[in-house]
Design an enzyme around this catalytic site. Structure first.
Site, PDB file in Angstrom:
ATOM      1  N   HIS A  48       0.778  -1.045  -0.024  1.00  0.00           N
ATOM      2  CA  HIS A  48       0.182   0.203  -0.216  1.00  0.00           C
ATOM      3  C   HIS A  48       0.903   1.362   0.357  1.00  0.00           C
ATOM      4  O   HIS A  48       0.697   2.133  -1.079  1.00  0.00           O
ATOM      5  CB  HIS A  48      -0.818   0.265   1.525  1.00  0.00           C
ATOM      6  CG  HIS A  48      -1.667   0.827   1.605  1.00  0.00           C
ATOM      7  ND1 HIS A  48      -2.731   1.973   0.635  1.00  0.00           N
ATOM      8  CD2 HIS A  48      -1.483   2.054   2.676  1.00  0.00           C
ATOM      9  CE1 HIS A  48      -2.906   3.177   1.414  1.00  0.00           C
ATOM     10  NE2 HIS A  48      -2.058   3.696   2.450  1.00  0.00           N
ATOM     11  N   HIS A  72       3.828   7.782   5.286  1.00  0.00           N
ATOM     12  CA  HIS A  72       2.523   8.460   5.874  1.00  0.00           C
ATOM     13  C   HIS A  72       2.136   7.457   6.715  1.00  0.00           C
ATOM     14  O   HIS A  72       0.427   7.980   7.223  1.00  0.00           O
ATOM     15  CB  HIS A  72       1.647   8.800   4.170  1.00  0.00           C
ATOM     16  CG  HIS A  72       0.975   7.106   4.141  1.00  0.00           C
ATOM     17  ND1 HIS A  72       1.391   7.097   2.838  1.00  0.00           N
ATOM     18  CD2 HIS A  72      -0.500   7.205   4.436  1.00  0.00           C
ATOM     19  CE1 HIS A  72       0.221   5.941   2.293  1.00  0.00           C
ATOM     20  NE2 HIS A  72      -0.534   6.209   3.525  1.00  0.00           N
ATOM     21  N   GLU A  76       0.843   6.854  12.771  1.00  0.00           N
ATOM     22  CA  GLU A  76      -0.180   7.095  13.428  1.00  0.00           C
ATOM     23  C   GLU A  76       0.046   5.389  13.872  1.00  0.00           C
ATOM     24  O   GLU A  76      -0.852   5.327  14.484  1.00  0.00           O
ATOM     25  CB  GLU A  76      -1.064   6.699  12.060  1.00  0.00           C
ATOM     26  CG  GLU A  76      -2.954   7.409  12.662  1.00  0.00           C
ATOM     27  CD  GLU A  76      -3.341   8.316  11.686  1.00  0.00           C
ATOM     28  OE1 GLU A  76      -4.340   7.976  11.471  1.00  0.00           O
ATOM     29  OE2 GLU A  76      -2.426   8.368  10.382  1.00  0.00           O
ATOM     30  N   ASP A  77       0.476   4.595  12.825  1.00  0.00           N
ATOM     31  CA  ASP A  77       0.252   2.423  12.843  1.00  0.00           C
ATOM     32  C   ASP A  77       1.235   2.276  13.338  1.00  0.00           C
ATOM     33  O   ASP A  77       1.166   1.262  13.973  1.00  0.00           O
ATOM     34  CB  ASP A  77      -0.145   2.372  11.890  1.00  0.00           C
ATOM     35  CG  ASP A  77      -1.194   2.465  10.781  1.00  0.00           C
ATOM     36  OD1 ASP A  77      -2.823   3.438  11.198  1.00  0.00           O
ATOM     37  OD2 ASP A  77      -0.851   2.492   9.234  1.00  0.00           O
ATOM     38  N   ASP A 138      -3.778   8.401  -1.528  1.00  0.00           N
ATOM     39  CA  ASP A 138      -3.765   6.745  -0.220  1.00  0.00           C
ATOM     40  C   ASP A 138      -5.114   6.537  -0.475  1.00  0.00           C
ATOM     41  O   ASP A 138      -5.728   5.234  -0.875  1.00  0.00           O
ATOM     42  CB  ASP A 138      -3.734   7.700   1.423  1.00  0.00           C
ATOM     43  CG  ASP A 138      -4.632   7.006   2.531  1.00  0.00           C
ATOM     44  OD1 ASP A 138      -3.156   6.107   2.661  1.00  0.00           O
ATOM     45  OD2 ASP A 138      -4.557   7.554   2.963  1.00  0.00           O
ATOM     46  N   ASP A 259     -21.368  12.386 -25.750  1.00  0.00           N
ATOM     47  CA  ASP A 259     -19.661  12.261 -25.580  1.00  0.00           C
ATOM     48  C   ASP A 259     -19.401  11.536 -24.864  1.00  0.00           C
ATOM     49  O   ASP A 259     -18.506  11.377 -24.185  1.00  0.00           O
ATOM     50  CB  ASP A 259     -19.365  13.654 -24.561  1.00  0.00           C
ATOM     51  CG  ASP A 259     -20.223  13.372 -23.650  1.00  0.00           C
ATOM     52  OD1 ASP A 259     -20.679  12.963 -23.190  1.00  0.00           O
ATOM     53  OD2 ASP A 259     -19.457  15.056 -22.434  1.00  0.00           O
TER      54      ASP A 259
HETATM   55 MN    MN Z   1      -2.613   5.083   3.804  1.00  0.00          MN
END
Ligand code: MN
Length: 508
Positions: A48, A72, A76-77, A138, A259
């Protein structure tokens, strides 16, 4: 993907040796941070991270942004602090990573009246456009693997993508990303409609393509005869969600869609764009009112191209779009294209919404420009300019709901904004999990928790602390009730006066 493979993505013309070194270290750091971690799909979490970082590279963002994309999810994780990132990668990268983490705290609850606040908060919290772009990449990757999530979570994320992320991508001029995000959310939220559209489109596209293949050589011949050498002629297929939106305006009548496929011609420069338009119109009659000059008058999000719809070969109504390679790049990369072109290579200070070259980004504030007349839109923009960013803050409840308040607001204002009962019984407040005095000034991105106690009552000095008229009027009423109560105990004194005054004051 291994480091040498990832390094292949970094074009030497855009990333300096210094950039590559930093990105390499971020790559290793992230690989270790996410070691052993799995996604809901069962694949390694690091996949990811790499997908997001690759998308950020594809958008043409700078070295700091690529590092931040790799890191990123580590704050947090994985229990890594901002200080760790700062020590390893410097202040700019740490600032971007922190921005992404702050944005992640915002939760969407699908309450329509909050959507405006949420989008604005998103921008206010992000502070730097690169943070928004990393978040969009993300989300794109998360949407691609969304089917493995439990239905409730899946639906919430899909709706948030449709109502917050896709409009953001559009506002930043990244049409492709907007279309992809919408088409990933579409089957989750409207499965039957999606299947129907998909069937209808599958029936029409092959024939449409055959037709345009017939038109192409005619067009090429006519252009070359007049000395215009097209760089590329191909076609684009309309995204399904946007097609559905259009069909709903046309009573679901597919016959009125002209279109579904559009011819796209890329020529050398602006002069050739207009020349091409002239050649097309001498070949096939244009439909009145369908010639759009987005070169002279770009869309608010910066989009430029010429569009025309003509009675083409065999009288078939066909849309043709004409643009230069630069316009094409801008349409794909949006705001990111603007600084990929910057002379010095990389801006050290970061791209903020007030960057002078990005004047149109300030129109981000005007989320409602599509609704209402142009004049109304402008007035709305003006009214927002006064309030937006400068005079408003966006804070969060402990469950992640966004509360939009005037700058300078205190926990007292917040408490009364939530409910007068919360305000009246407030005994303390926590901001980002730390106790603060009631006079504490809140800032954007703060998570505010109000502590209450049954017997607590507002004190008169709250009147000097509160900033909003809402809180002040509610405190005033509460104080009056206290006075009244005291009056009842001593009926000869203030009771009557208090009641009379109450009659004229607004209800809480
Ligand atoms: Mn992420």
């Amino acid at each position: 993907m291994t480091w040498p493979q990832f390094e292949q993505l970094l074009k030497p013309t855009q990333y300096t040796a210094e950039d590559r070194d930093c990105v390499k270290r971020a790559f290793g750091f992230a690989e270790r941070a996410h070691y052993g971690q799995k996604r809901a799909t069962g694949e390694p979490y690091f996949n990811h991270i790499l997908a997001v970082a690759s998308a950020v590279v594809a958008l043409g963002l700078d070295g700091d942004a690529v590092c931040a994309a790799l890191l990123h999810d580590s704050i947090e994780d994985r229990g890594i602090s901002k200080a760790d990132i700062q020590k390893e990668f410097g202040g700019n990268v740490a600032f971007l990573v922190e921005g992404v983490s702050k944005v992640n705290k915002i939760k969407y609850h699908g309450a329509a009246r909050r959507v405006e606040s949420l989008r604005k908060m998103f921008l206010a919290v992000a502070e730097d456009v690169r943070v928004v772009l990393i978040k969009l990449c993300d989300r794109l990757n998360n949407m691609r693997t969304i089917s493995v999530l439990p239905p409730e979570k899946r639906d919430r994320i899909a709706l948030e993508t449709l109502e917050v992320y896709a409009p953001l991508a559009y506002r930043l001029g990244i049409g492709e990303l907007k279309g992809e995000l919408q088409d990933l959310a579409f089957p989750i939220l409207y499965p039957d409609e999606y299947q129907w559209i998909q069937r209808e489109v599958a029936e029409r596209v092959p024939e449409g393509k055959r037709y345009l293949e017939q038109v192409r050589p005619m067009l090429e011949g006519a252009l070359q005869k007049d000395g215009v050498v097209p760089i590329k002629i191909d076609f684009r297929q309309k995204f399904l969600y946007s097609l559905w939106q259009k069909l709903m305006r046309y009573e679901m009548n597919f016959g009125r869609i002209t279109d579904l496929l559009a011819m796209r011609i890329i020529v050398r420069d602006v002069e050739d764009c207009y020349k091409t338009l002239g050649i097309i119109h001498s070949l096939w009659k244009p439909l009145p009112g369908r010639i759009k000059d987005y070169i002279a008058l770009p869309k608010p999000n910066g989009y430029r191209s010429l569009h025309t719809t003509v009675f083409c070969l065999e009288g078939k109504v066909t849309e043709i779009q004409i643009r230069t390679p630069e316009m094409h790049d801008e349409a794909e990369h949006g705001i990111a294209a603007h600084w990929a072109y910057e002379e010095s290579g990389k801006p050290k200070t970061g791209i903020r919404a007030d960057h002078p070259k990005l004047a149109w980004v300030r129109q981000l504030e005007n989320w409602q420009s599509e609704i209402g007349s142009a004049a109304e839109g402008e007035a709305f923009l003006e009214s927002l300019k006064i309030d937006f960013f400068k005079d408003r803050i966006f804070v969060l409840t402990p469950t992640g709901e966004v509360i939009d308040m005037p700058d300078g607001s205190t926990p007292i204002d917040f408490a009364y904004h939530i409910h007068s009962q919360i305000g009246d019984h407030m005994m303390g407040a926590k901001v980002n999990n730390k106790m603060v005095p009631l006079s504490h000034t809140l800032s954007t991105g703060d998570t505010v928790q109000i502590l209450t106690q049954k017997n607590k009552q507002p004190s008169p000095d709250w009147m000097n602390i509160a900033r909003t008229s809402n809180a002040k009027s509610k405190i005033r009423s509460a104080l009056k009730r206290q006075e009244e109560l005291a009056g009842r105990i001593d009926p000869k004194s203030s009771g009557k006066a208090g009641r009379r005054k109450n009659k004229n004051s607004p209800r809480p």
